[in-house]
Write a protein that holds these residues in place. Structure first.
Motif, PDB file in Angstrom:
ATOM      1  N   SER A 294       0.819  -1.066   0.001  1.00 26.66           N
ATOM      2  CA  SER A 294       0.098   0.094  -0.017  1.00 26.66           C
ATOM      3  C   SER A 294       0.827   1.199   0.052  1.00 26.66           C
ATOM      4  O   SER A 294       0.677   2.187  -0.879  1.00 26.66           O
ATOM      5  CB  SER A 294      -0.948  -0.092   1.330  1.00 26.66           C
ATOM      6  N   ALA A 295       1.872   1.309   0.735  1.00 24.18           N
ATOM      7  CA  ALA A 295       2.785   2.471   0.873  1.00 24.18           C
ATOM      8  C   ALA A 295       3.401   2.739  -0.325  1.00 24.18           C
ATOM      9  O   ALA A 295       3.604   3.670  -1.152  1.00 24.18           O
ATOM     10  CB  ALA A 295       3.806   2.051   1.993  1.00 24.18           C
ATOM     11  N   ALA A 296       4.153   1.522  -1.056  1.00 21.08           N
ATOM     12  CA  ALA A 296       4.666   1.551  -2.295  1.00 21.08           C
ATOM     13  C   ALA A 296       3.918   1.932  -3.490  1.00 21.08           C
ATOM     14  O   ALA A 296       4.135   2.828  -4.328  1.00 21.08           O
ATOM     15  CB  ALA A 296       5.151   0.184  -2.876  1.00 21.08           C
ATOM     16  N   VAL A 297       2.450   1.595  -3.465  1.00 23.64           N
ATOM     17  CA  VAL A 297       1.340   2.235  -4.475  1.00 23.64           C
ATOM     18  C   VAL A 297       1.458   3.700  -4.325  1.00 23.64           C
ATOM     19  O   VAL A 297       1.308   4.684  -5.107  1.00 23.64           O
ATOM     20  CB  VAL A 297       0.180   1.549  -4.385  1.00 23.64           C
ATOM     21  N   MET A 298       1.364   4.141  -3.018  1.00 25.62           N
ATOM     22  CA  MET A 298       0.967   5.441  -2.667  1.00 25.62           C
ATOM     23  C   MET A 298       2.061   6.312  -3.183  1.00 25.62           C
ATOM     24  O   MET A 298       2.149   7.316  -3.732  1.00 25.62           O
ATOM     25  CB  MET A 298       0.726   5.807  -1.093  1.00 25.62           C
ATOM     26  N   ILE A 299       3.253   5.894  -2.784  1.00 32.28           N
ATOM     27  CA  ILE A 299       4.536   6.621  -3.275  1.00 32.28           C
ATOM     28  C   ILE A 299       4.848   6.634  -4.795  1.00 32.28           C
ATOM     29  O   ILE A 299       4.842   7.823  -5.095  1.00 32.28           O
ATOM     30  CB  ILE A 299       5.918   5.792  -2.792  1.00 32.28           C
TER      31      ILE A 299
ATOM     32  N   GLY B  50       4.136  10.181  -7.914  1.00 35.87           N
ATOM     33  CA  GLY B  50       5.256  10.583  -8.474  1.00 35.87           C
ATOM     34  C   GLY B  50       6.696  10.501  -7.978  1.00 35.87           C
ATOM     35  O   GLY B  50       7.567  11.042  -8.364  1.00 35.87           O
ATOM     36  N   LYS B  51       6.878   9.637  -6.746  1.00 34.18           N
ATOM     37  CA  LYS B  51       8.085   9.489  -6.160  1.00 34.18           C
ATOM     38  C   LYS B  51       8.481   8.100  -6.489  1.00 34.18           C
ATOM     39  O   LYS B  51       8.001   7.298  -6.792  1.00 34.18           O
ATOM     40  CB  LYS B  51       7.883   9.529  -4.423  1.00 34.18           C
ATOM     41  N   PRO B  52      10.214   7.971  -6.174  1.00 28.92           N
ATOM     42  CA  PRO B  52      10.727   6.946  -6.796  1.00 28.92           C
ATOM     43  C   PRO B  52      10.679   5.682  -5.742  1.00 28.92           C
ATOM     44  O   PRO B  52      10.529   5.841  -4.532  1.00 28.92           O
ATOM     45  CB  PRO B  52      12.031   7.177  -7.147  1.00 28.92           C
ATOM     46  N   LEU B  53      10.581   4.516  -6.323  1.00 26.27           N
ATOM     47  CA  LEU B  53      11.169   3.379  -5.570  1.00 26.27           C
ATOM     48  C   LEU B  53      12.522   2.846  -5.869  1.00 26.27           C
ATOM     49  O   LEU B  53      12.642   2.499  -6.980  1.00 26.27           O
ATOM     50  CB  LEU B  53      10.359   2.020  -5.701  1.00 26.27           C
ATOM     51  N   LEU B  54      13.486   3.050  -4.934  1.00 24.35           N
ATOM     52  CA  LEU B  54      14.985   2.919  -5.416  1.00 24.35           C
ATOM     53  C   LEU B  54      15.280   1.486  -5.097  1.00 24.35           C
ATOM     54  O   LEU B  54      16.181   1.017  -5.811  1.00 24.35           O
ATOM     55  CB  LEU B  54      15.717   3.812  -4.574  1.00 24.35           C
ATOM     56  N   ARG B  55      14.845   0.753  -4.165  1.00 22.86           N
ATOM     57  CA  ARG B  55      15.445  -0.637  -3.638  1.00 22.86           C
ATOM     58  C   ARG B  55      14.826  -1.713  -4.528  1.00 22.86           C
ATOM     59  O   ARG B  55      13.397  -1.711  -4.778  1.00 22.86           O
ATOM     60  CB  ARG B  55      15.299  -0.642  -2.127  1.00 22.86           C
ATOM     61  N   ARG B  56      15.535  -2.740  -4.857  1.00 24.92           N
ATOM     62  CA  ARG B  56      14.867  -3.898  -5.379  1.00 24.92           C
ATOM     63  C   ARG B  56      13.812  -4.605  -4.355  1.00 24.92           C
ATOM     64  O   ARG B  56      12.719  -5.145  -5.041  1.00 24.92           O
ATOM     65  CB  ARG B  56      15.962  -4.962  -5.776  1.00 24.92           C
ATOM     66  N   GLU B  57      13.981  -4.447  -3.078  1.00 20.95           N
ATOM     67  CA  GLU B  57      13.095  -5.244  -2.273  1.00 20.95           C
ATOM     68  C   GLU B  57      11.858  -4.381  -2.211  1.00 20.95           C
ATOM     69  O   GLU B  57      10.817  -5.086  -1.744  1.00 20.95           O
ATOM     70  CB  GLU B  57      13.811  -5.405  -0.784  1.00 20.95           C
ATOM     71  N   ASP B  58      11.690  -3.349  -2.661  1.00 20.66           N
ATOM     72  CA  ASP B  58      10.425  -2.300  -2.496  1.00 20.66           C
ATOM     73  C   ASP B  58       9.537  -2.540  -3.646  1.00 20.66           C
ATOM     74  O   ASP B  58       8.516  -1.867  -3.935  1.00 20.66           O
ATOM     75  CB  ASP B  58      10.693  -0.915  -1.932  1.00 20.66           C
TER      76      ASP B  58
ATOM     77  N   GLY C 192       0.200   9.190 -12.044  1.00 20.11           N
ATOM     78  CA  GLY C 192       1.172   9.639 -11.216  1.00 20.11           C
ATOM     79  C   GLY C 192       2.500   8.843 -11.473  1.00 20.11           C
ATOM     80  O   GLY C 192       3.551   9.277 -11.117  1.00 20.11           O
ATOM     81  N   LEU C 193       2.466   7.590 -12.242  1.00 20.10           N
ATOM     82  CA  LEU C 193       3.472   7.006 -12.719  1.00 20.10           C
ATOM     83  C   LEU C 193       4.145   7.603 -13.661  1.00 20.10           C
ATOM     84  O   LEU C 193       5.499   7.354 -14.115  1.00 20.10           O
ATOM     85  CB  LEU C 193       3.146   5.577 -13.299  1.00 20.10           C
ATOM     86  N   LEU C 194       3.829   8.530 -14.646  1.00 18.48           N
ATOM     87  CA  LEU C 194       4.301   9.120 -15.637  1.00 18.48           C
ATOM     88  C   LEU C 194       5.153  10.028 -15.147  1.00 18.48           C
ATOM     89  O   LEU C 194       4.791  11.227 -14.275  1.00 18.48           O
ATOM     90  CB  LEU C 194       3.312   9.714 -16.640  1.00 18.48           C
ATOM     91  N   PRO C 195       6.645  10.144 -15.511  1.00 15.52           N
ATOM     92  CA  PRO C 195       7.723  11.063 -14.925  1.00 15.52           C
ATOM     93  C   PRO C 195       7.298  12.718 -15.341  1.00 15.52           C
ATOM     94  O   PRO C 195       6.819  12.821 -16.373  1.00 15.52           O
ATOM     95  CB  PRO C 195       8.896  10.830 -15.550  1.00 15.52           C
ATOM     96  N   ARG C 196       7.335  13.651 -14.194  1.00 11.13           N
ATOM     97  CA  ARG C 196       7.349  14.934 -14.361  1.00 11.13           C
ATOM     98  C   ARG C 196       8.349  15.607 -15.243  1.00 11.13           C
ATOM     99  O   ARG C 196       8.189  16.398 -16.051  1.00 11.13           O
ATOM    100  CB  ARG C 196       7.149  15.606 -13.122  1.00 11.13           C
TER     101      ARG C 196
END
Length: 246
Positions: A28-33, A37-45, A211-215
């Motif tokens: 849920s947190a990952a979807v919200m992030i 428009g924010k990134p998920l940087l780690r493989r485990e996320d 929101g997945l499209l980069p600004r």
């Protein structure tokens, strides 16, 4: 996942009410992030479960008119973290089947600034014509990890390599790689990019609600050498041409 984001444990709510969430707190947190428009940087996320991937893709799904049925989501380990791909197995008689011999396999990298869901209608059409399809998000795009909108040449090269490796293991044979949406023109503001992918079905201004499209887009190349097409028929022609030449 970025520092400072709240992750809620729903265990007590489930114990008190009997209601169980469809997504984990981390998902849920990952979807919200991602949708912010924010990134998920780690493989485990990286999102892996189908229901979590589809939750993040809902705005794009509504835009292109697909519901994500009949496909798989995979996260492929890469130097940039994880490369997300939609997998569409070749279909026969309305059912998804993997044809071990004779079926072509094609890898479609999503155009810079877009992500795999905008190619889903094209991938479905190809799968229905008997082609196995792997649609890969570039680094920093869609459900792949990485800084939003940043696709270095090295990152793109690595993403193509791991997507090809996955397709080769999954379907066998030698996969083809075709780029689509050649006439997509980069701009700096969201909602002002035009895509010419798969003919009239996706010939539209990109979805501002996604929101997945980069600004901001920083694409440093890596796809220009690939054969290109604008439709399912064009992709099929490239694949068949390569098979004849080989």
């Amino acid at each position: 996942m970025t520092a400072g984001e709240t992750v809620v444990d729903s265990t007590r709510l489930t114990e008190a009410t009997g209601w169980a969430p469809t997504l984990t707190a981390r998902e849920s947190a990952a979807v919200m992030i991602l949708l912010q428009g924010k990134p998920l940087l780690r493989r485990e996320d990286a999102l892996e479960r189908r229901i979590a991937c589809e939750a993040a893709l809902e705005p794009a799904s509504e835009f292109v008119g697909v519901d994500g049925r009949g496909l798989e989501h995979v996260q492929i380990p890469a130097a940039t973290g994880a490369v997300h791909a939609e997998v569409h197995a070749a279909r026969s008689g309305g059912a998804a089947t993997v044809v071990s011999s004779g079926a072509a396999t094609v890898v479609l990298p999503a155009p810079p600034g877009l992500h795999a869901r905008y190619l889903t209608p094209l991938a479905v059409e190809l799968a229905e014509s008997g082609v196995n399809v792997v649609v890969a998000d570039l680094p920093g795009h869609g459900l792949s990890t990485g800084k939003r909108g940043l696709a270095t040449a090295a990152g793109v090269h690595d993403a193509l390599a791991v997507a090809l490796g996955y397709a080769r293991i999954r379907f066998g044979g030698t996969p083809h790689v075709v780029r689509v949406g050649d006439a997509t023109a980069p701009v700096s503001r969201p909602g002002r990019r035009r895509s010419w992918v798969a003919g009239s079905r996706t010939r539209a201004t990109v979805n501002p609600a996604d929101g997945l499209l980069p600004r901001r887009l920083r694409y440093e190349g890596g796809l220009e050498h690939l054969p290109h097409a604008y439709s399912a028929r064009g992709v099929t022609s490239v694949v068949h041409s390569d098979r004849v030449d080989s």
